[in-house]
Design an enzyme around this catalytic site. Structure first.
Site, PDB file in Angstrom:
ATOM      1  N   GLU A 141       0.828  -1.210   0.000  1.00  0.00           N
ATOM      2  CA  GLU A 141       0.000   0.000   0.000  1.00  0.00           C
ATOM      3  C   GLU A 141       0.867   1.267   0.000  1.00  0.00           C
ATOM      4  O   GLU A 141       1.615   1.496   0.965  1.00  0.00           O
ATOM      5  CB  GLU A 141      -0.882   0.009   1.259  1.00  0.00           C
ATOM      6  CG  GLU A 141      -1.729   1.274   1.379  1.00  0.00           C
ATOM      7  CD  GLU A 141      -2.403   1.402   2.744  1.00  0.00           C
ATOM      8  OE1 GLU A 141      -1.765   1.075   3.769  1.00  0.00           O
ATOM      9  OE2 GLU A 141      -3.549   1.848   2.785  1.00  0.00           O
ATOM     10  N   GLU A 238     -11.415   2.866   6.616  1.00  0.00           N
ATOM     11  CA  GLU A 238     -10.259   3.178   7.451  1.00  0.00           C
ATOM     12  C   GLU A 238     -10.270   4.664   7.797  1.00  0.00           C
ATOM     13  O   GLU A 238      -9.442   5.432   7.333  1.00  0.00           O
ATOM     14  CB  GLU A 238      -8.966   2.798   6.714  1.00  0.00           C
ATOM     15  CG  GLU A 238      -7.791   2.700   7.662  1.00  0.00           C
ATOM     16  CD  GLU A 238      -6.499   2.309   6.965  1.00  0.00           C
ATOM     17  OE1 GLU A 238      -6.289   2.658   5.793  1.00  0.00           O
ATOM     18  OE2 GLU A 238      -5.680   1.643   7.609  1.00  0.00           O
TER      19      GLU A 238
HETATM   20  O1  LIG Z   1      -2.285   3.641   7.054  1.00  0.00           O
HETATM   21  C1  LIG Z   1      -2.972   3.004   6.256  1.00  0.00           C
HETATM   22  O2  LIG Z   1      -3.572   3.567   5.346  1.00  0.00           O
HETATM   23  C2  LIG Z   1      -3.117   1.556   6.377  1.00  0.00           C
HETATM   24  O3  LIG Z   1      -3.846   0.972   5.611  1.00  0.00           O
HETATM   25  C3  LIG Z   1      -2.419   0.798   7.430  1.00  0.00           C
HETATM   26  O4  LIG Z   1      -2.574  -0.564   7.230  1.00  0.00           O
HETATM   27  C4  LIG Z   1      -0.972   1.072   7.529  1.00  0.00           C
HETATM   28  O5  LIG Z   1      -0.741   1.807   8.664  1.00  0.00           O
HETATM   29 MG   LIG Z   2      -4.854   2.275   4.276  1.00  0.00          MG
END
Ligand SMILES: O=C(O)C(=O)[C@@H](O)CO
Ligand SMILES: [Mg+2]
Length: 258
Positions: A141, A238
């Site tokens: 990522e 997230e």
């Molecule tokens: O920070 C992000 O965006 C993430 O997806 C985490 O998994 C990594 O800190």
């Molecule tokens: Mg992330």
């Protein structure tokens, strides 16, 4: 319709970690993700998932010493032996939770340092091949440098080239729309082009990283686009709720399991 995974590191923090599963299910989520599971026994997490009929979307491999500021070790020369045992630890949790994707964090290193680049490739190849034995995808990522200054993988182009060059069928891109917008923008065209290598999508408002319901991005349009593309993976929420998690779920109501 996109299928959303509540990120239990950021959402539902009003509950203790193991109780967040029930809270997310009660709010209508059918899947969850989190950064790290390692403080709870794998069987306890598996039991919470089963009891609440939740799919485990993904989690991160151990990141090194997070409290001391480490953000992964894959690109750090000299850490390969420890990484090998980290892979086994993550696999134990994947077996108990049914997770089919694991995110390998690169760490803080200069992206132009050839030693870091070669450590990163070696770690990725090792982890992807080991995970393939269990039918699990390895994700990388790109993360923006405002949230994570000095992070090695800070460019979507670099991630795309690496995935293409390595040609490992279970190596995929974790497309976090929040990071993409901060790093490069052009989200829709990037989703269209990169779709074959995308293994997971994550969302949050930009620039605040809150609920995906206002600020810089038009998420209703992006959700439609994700459907139009036929993306059949999960979309991780997230984000850090502005207030109480449940008070910020109006955007999610049309997608919730009743
Ligand atoms: O920070 C992000 O965006 C993430 O997806 C985490 O998994 C990594 O800190
Ligand atoms: Mg992330």
């Amino acid at each position: 319709m996109p299928v959303f995974a509540a990120n239990l590191t950021m959402m539902f923090t009003e509950w203790a970690f193991l109780d967040r599963f029930e809270a997310a299910a009660a709010a209508g989520f059918t899947a969850v993700e989190y950064l790290f599971p390692y403080e709870a026994p794998p069987e306890a997490i598996g039991e919470r998932l089963a009891r609440n009929r939740l799919e485990q979307a993904l989690f991160n491999l151990p990141p090194g010493d997070w409290a001391a500021g480490e953000r992964g070790t894959a690109a750090l020369p000299g850490r390969f032996d420890a990484l090998k045992s980290d892979v086994e630890r993550a696999l134990d949790y994947a077996a108990a939770t049914g997770a089919k994707r694991l995110h390998l964090m690169a760490g803080l290193a200069d992206p132009s340092d050839p030693e870091a680049a070669s450590s990163y490739r070696r770690s990725i190849v090792y982890a992807a091949e080991r995970l393939a034995e269990s039918g699990i995808d390895l994700l990388i990522e790109p993360i923006n440098g405002r949230n994570m200054p000095g992070y090695f993988l800070n460019d979507f182009g670099a991630a795309e080239r690496l995935i293409a060059e390595l040609g490992l069928t279970n190596l995929k891109l974790q497309f976090d729309i929040y990071h993409r917008q901060i790093l490069h923008g052009d989200i829709v065209m990037a989703l269209r082009r990169l779709l074959p290598m995308i293994g997971h999508i994550q969302i949050a408002s930009v620039p605040s990283r809150h609920e995906p319901d206002n600020e810089e991005l038009n998420y209703p349009y992006l959700f439609e686009e994700i459907d139009r593309l036929g993306y059949d993976g999960l979309v991780g929420c997230e984000y850090i709720p502005r207030g109480r998690t449940l008070d910020g779920l109006d955007w999610f109501k049309p997608f919730a399991r009743s």
